[in-house]
Design a protein around this motif. Structure first.
Motif, PDB file in Angstrom:
ATOM      1  N   ASP A 177       0.818  -1.215   0.000  1.00 28.53           N
ATOM      2  CA  ASP A 177       0.000   0.000   0.000  1.00 28.53           C
ATOM      3  C   ASP A 177       0.849   1.261   0.000  1.00 28.53           C
ATOM      4  O   ASP A 177       0.479   2.271  -0.632  1.00 28.53           O
ATOM      5  N   ARG A 181       0.662   4.073  -2.938  1.00 29.39           N
ATOM      6  CA  ARG A 181       0.430   5.494  -2.683  1.00 29.39           C
ATOM      7  C   ARG A 181       1.516   6.347  -3.336  1.00 29.39           C
ATOM      8  O   ARG A 181       1.222   7.381  -3.957  1.00 29.39           O
ATOM      9  N   GLN A 205       1.340  -4.696  -9.187  1.00 29.95           N
ATOM     10  CA  GLN A 205       0.457  -3.555  -8.968  1.00 29.95           C
ATOM     11  C   GLN A 205      -0.183  -3.026 -10.247  1.00 29.95           C
ATOM     12  O   GLN A 205      -0.918  -2.033 -10.210  1.00 29.95           O
TER      13      GLN A 205
END
Length: 280
Positions: A177, A181, A205
């Motif tokens: 995560d 970001r 991703q």
């Protein structure tokens, strides 16, 4: 009054030009005299109808060959001069600069702008070190100037390399995560500077980041059996620029052209040599 206004306008233009030049000098080596050059006025467009029909070239070493039969050139923004990008743009070539956003070299002109606390373990490239991508406020200014260098040289798109430190022993406890970001922040930063953002590798991703990026660059998806994971880009009408370093084009092109990728065979040195797959 008119003369005073004109003088004031000239002074404003000089201050603006000097501030932009100062930012670029943080990264650009002194090349000597250069021609005046106007960057493209907007990010590079990637029409969905053309996504399966691009021919491309990836060259980071050796003397640039502008005569390669390719629509898209992925280049090093420090090594490539404004004159070279001007020549390619005059031929209607689309230009992507490669920026290492997750690592730094001791020889990088801007290495001192990254705080020591943000520099971690040995990276993928020889002598490189991973960056702590959680320290956005500390590393964003230098990364933004790397992007501005691309714009100043006449590129309309940027490919984010080393944007997958969470997959490696970076020296920092990065997780999925936090990397996600960071990569989304970089895509937004690129757009704010009129650059089309693309992602290099970071295959786990790709599905999550497909809405944020305009194109993907992939290495060895055939050899690694990962090509299907790039389909979120092609399904969205976004180009996938793919390279294999081993094998015959007669073998891997059947797979990648079927997926809708723009595929080439290269040496790992990424010099001018290439073999391209036929267009569908």
């Amino acid at each position: 009054m008119r003369i005073r206004l004109r003088r004031r306008a000239v002074r404003c233009r000089l201050r603006r030009d000097l501030s932009v030049g100062a930012a670029l000098l943080l990264l650009i080596p002194v090349y000597g005299c250069r021609v005046e050059f106007t960057p493209p006025g907007a990010p590079t467009p990637w029409p969905a109808g053309s996504a399966r029909h691009w021919q491309w070239q990836w060259q980071l070493t050796g003397r640039l060959d502008p005569d390669v039969d390719a629509d898209v050139f992925l280049l090093d923004p420090v090594r490539t001069t404004a004159e070279e990008t001007a020549e390619l743009r005059a031929r209607d070539r689309r230009l992507i600069c490669q920026v290492h956003v997750g690592s730094v070299l001791p020889t990088d002109p801007d290495v001192t702008r990254f705080p020591g606390t943000a520099i971690g373990a040995a990276g993928r490239r020889p002598q490189s070190h991973w960056l702590d991508v959680r320290q956005w406020d500390a590393i964003q200014p230098a990364l933004a100037d790397r992007f501005r260098l691309c714009r100043g040289k006449g590129f309309g798109a940027v490919a984010l390399a080393d944007a997958d430190g969470y997959l490696h022993r970076s020296g920092f406890p990065l997780d999925f995560d936090e990397q996600l970001r960071f990569n989304r922040r970089l895509a937004a930063l690129a757009r704010s500077l009129s650059l089309s953002p693309g992602l290099v590798n970071d295959v786990p991703q790709l599905a999550a980041l497909a809405p944020d990026f305009d194109f993907a660059v992939n290495e060895d998806c055939v050899r690694l059996n990962l090509c299907a994971k790039l389909l979120p880009f092609t399904d969205a009408g976004k180009p996938v620029f793919h390279v294999e370093y081993t094998g015959s084009t007669a073998d891997f092109c059947v797979t990648t052209v079927g997926y809708g990728f723009a595929s080439i065979r290269k040496q790992r040195t990424l010099d001018a040599w290439r073999l391209s797959c036929p267009l569908p």
